[in-house]
Scaffold this active site. Structure first.
Site, PDB file in Angstrom:
ATOM      1  N   MET A 148      30.037  38.393  44.492  1.00 49.57           N
ATOM      2  CA  MET A 148      30.073  39.733  43.915  1.00 49.57           C
ATOM      3  C   MET A 148      31.247  39.851  42.957  1.00 49.57           C
ATOM      4  O   MET A 148      32.408  39.706  43.360  1.00 49.57           O
ATOM      5  CB  MET A 148      30.160  40.800  45.011  1.00 49.57           C
ATOM      6  CG  MET A 148      28.989  40.785  45.982  1.00 49.57           C
ATOM      7  SD  MET A 148      28.973  42.203  47.131  1.00 49.57           S
ATOM      8  CE  MET A 148      28.389  43.515  46.031  1.00 49.57           C
ATOM      9  N   GLU A 149      30.935  40.096  41.693  1.00 46.48           N
ATOM     10  CA  GLU A 149      31.946  40.267  40.661  1.00 46.48           C
ATOM     11  C   GLU A 149      31.354  41.107  39.535  1.00 46.48           C
ATOM     12  O   GLU A 149      30.149  41.360  39.497  1.00 46.48           O
ATOM     13  CB  GLU A 149      32.423  38.907  40.140  1.00 46.48           C
ATOM     14  CG  GLU A 149      31.293  37.967  39.718  1.00 46.48           C
ATOM     15  CD  GLU A 149      31.791  36.560  39.438  1.00 46.48           C
ATOM     16  OE1 GLU A 149      32.445  36.367  38.378  1.00 46.48           O
ATOM     17  OE2 GLU A 149      31.530  35.658  40.250  1.00 46.48           O
ATOM     18  N   TRP A 150      32.210  41.553  38.622  1.00 49.89           N
ATOM     19  CA  TRP A 150      31.713  42.288  37.462  1.00 49.89           C
ATOM     20  C   TRP A 150      30.986  41.340  36.510  1.00 49.89           C
ATOM     21  O   TRP A 150      31.281  40.128  36.497  1.00 49.89           O
ATOM     22  CB  TRP A 150      32.855  42.972  36.723  1.00 49.89           C
ATOM     23  CG  TRP A 150      33.537  44.077  37.466  1.00 49.89           C
ATOM     24  CD1 TRP A 150      34.872  44.204  37.715  1.00 49.89           C
ATOM     25  CD2 TRP A 150      32.924  45.242  38.042  1.00 49.89           C
ATOM     26  NE1 TRP A 150      35.137  45.361  38.415  1.00 49.89           N
ATOM     27  CE2 TRP A 150      33.954  46.019  38.635  1.00 49.89           C
ATOM     28  CE3 TRP A 150      31.612  45.702  38.133  1.00 49.89           C
ATOM     29  CZ2 TRP A 150      33.716  47.220  39.283  1.00 49.89           C
ATOM     30  CZ3 TRP A 150      31.363  46.899  38.787  1.00 49.89           C
ATOM     31  CH2 TRP A 150      32.403  47.651  39.349  1.00 49.89           C
TER      32      TRP A 150
END
Length: 265
Positions: A148-150
């Site tokens: 999960m990351e931008w």
């Protein structure tokens, strides 16, 4: 021209410690339970690289389609003890190198786990179902990973939803993955995403943290971590080009204990 002995020795050391992707002579197989010390280089080391190498004996890598050429047996013999392999993204993409990396790591005795790259524009239930469809359950494999990351460079989805919504999606994914694989997933994240979404509020989660310029204790104060991605410019014999390198938080005995508790049943 006859070279001085010191030069010959230096060339020999460079050949043994670099990260060239050329094929080498066959190497003896290494048992999955054996922990091999790292014989790695780094194209752009930072001050904490030496600490990662010296303080943490269990090293591994993460790979995706960008790693086109991996001699897994050679990499294993040079200290790749585990590998997180990109499998899926969103609800309709499979990494084109997943099958090759998955089979190669397994044959070489590398403890392997698959990861899913989270897409902010699809429901978590849909993403979980897509991962389950493409990643088999296999006793002894590492827990699955949710990355999960931008995604500011995504061609289709760059939205930034509220932190509470993102954590709620993470909780749904953790619950579904745990139910399907019989062990809770690992959560990979980056410094900005962790801070922006207050990911420390997720309880009972094994974190895999990216920190390629400092120790995790500096970037994620007070956060327990199971894995630390400490460089993205690693050089490993058997792998063409640069590769991410990670360490497990504990020693060899703690690694064995963690596997006994957390590997897929």
């Amino acid at each position: 021209m006859r070279l001085p002995l010191a030069v010959l020795l230096s060339l020999s050391l460079l050949a043994g410690c670099g990260g060239g992707g050329g094929r080498s002579a066959p190497v003896a197989p290494v048992a999955p339970s054996a922990v091999v010390a790292p014989n790695f280089g780094d194209a752009d080391p930072h001050p904490e690289t030496a600490i990662a190498r010296n303080r943490h004996p269990v090293h591994g890598i993460d790979v995706a389609r960008f790693q086109k050429s991996v001699d897994w047996a050679t990499a294993r013999a040079n200290g790749v003890n585990f590998a997180f392999i990109k499998a899926t993204e969103g609800g309709d993409r499979v990494d084109e190198m997943f099958d090759s990396h998955w089979r190669g790591a397994g044959r070489a005795g590398v403890r392997r786990g698959a990861y899913h790259f989270f897409y902010h524009c699809r429901a978590p239930e849909e993403q979980a179902a897509w991962f389950f469809r493409n990643v088999p359950r296999r006793s002894g494999d590492l827990p699955p990973v949710i990355d999960m990351e931008w995604t500011p460079d995504s061609p289709t989805c760059t939205i930034r939803r509220p932190a509470a919504e993102i954590r709620a999606d993470a909780e749904v994914l953790i619950r579904l993955f745990t139910r399907h694989y019989g062990t809770a997933p690992i959560l990979y994240t980056t410094v900005d995403f962790y801070e922006d979404n207050q990911m420390w509020k997720l309880r009972g989660t094994d974190f895999w943290l990216r920190s390629v310029a400092a120790h995790p204790s500096d970037r994620y104060p007070g956060q327990h971590w199971a894995f630390w991605q400490y460089t993205s410019t690693g050089l490993i014999p058997g792998i063409a080009g640069e590769v991410d390198i990670n360490v497990f938080a504990g020693n060899q005995g703690e690694w064995a204990d963690w596997l006994a508790r957390r590997a897929q049943p």
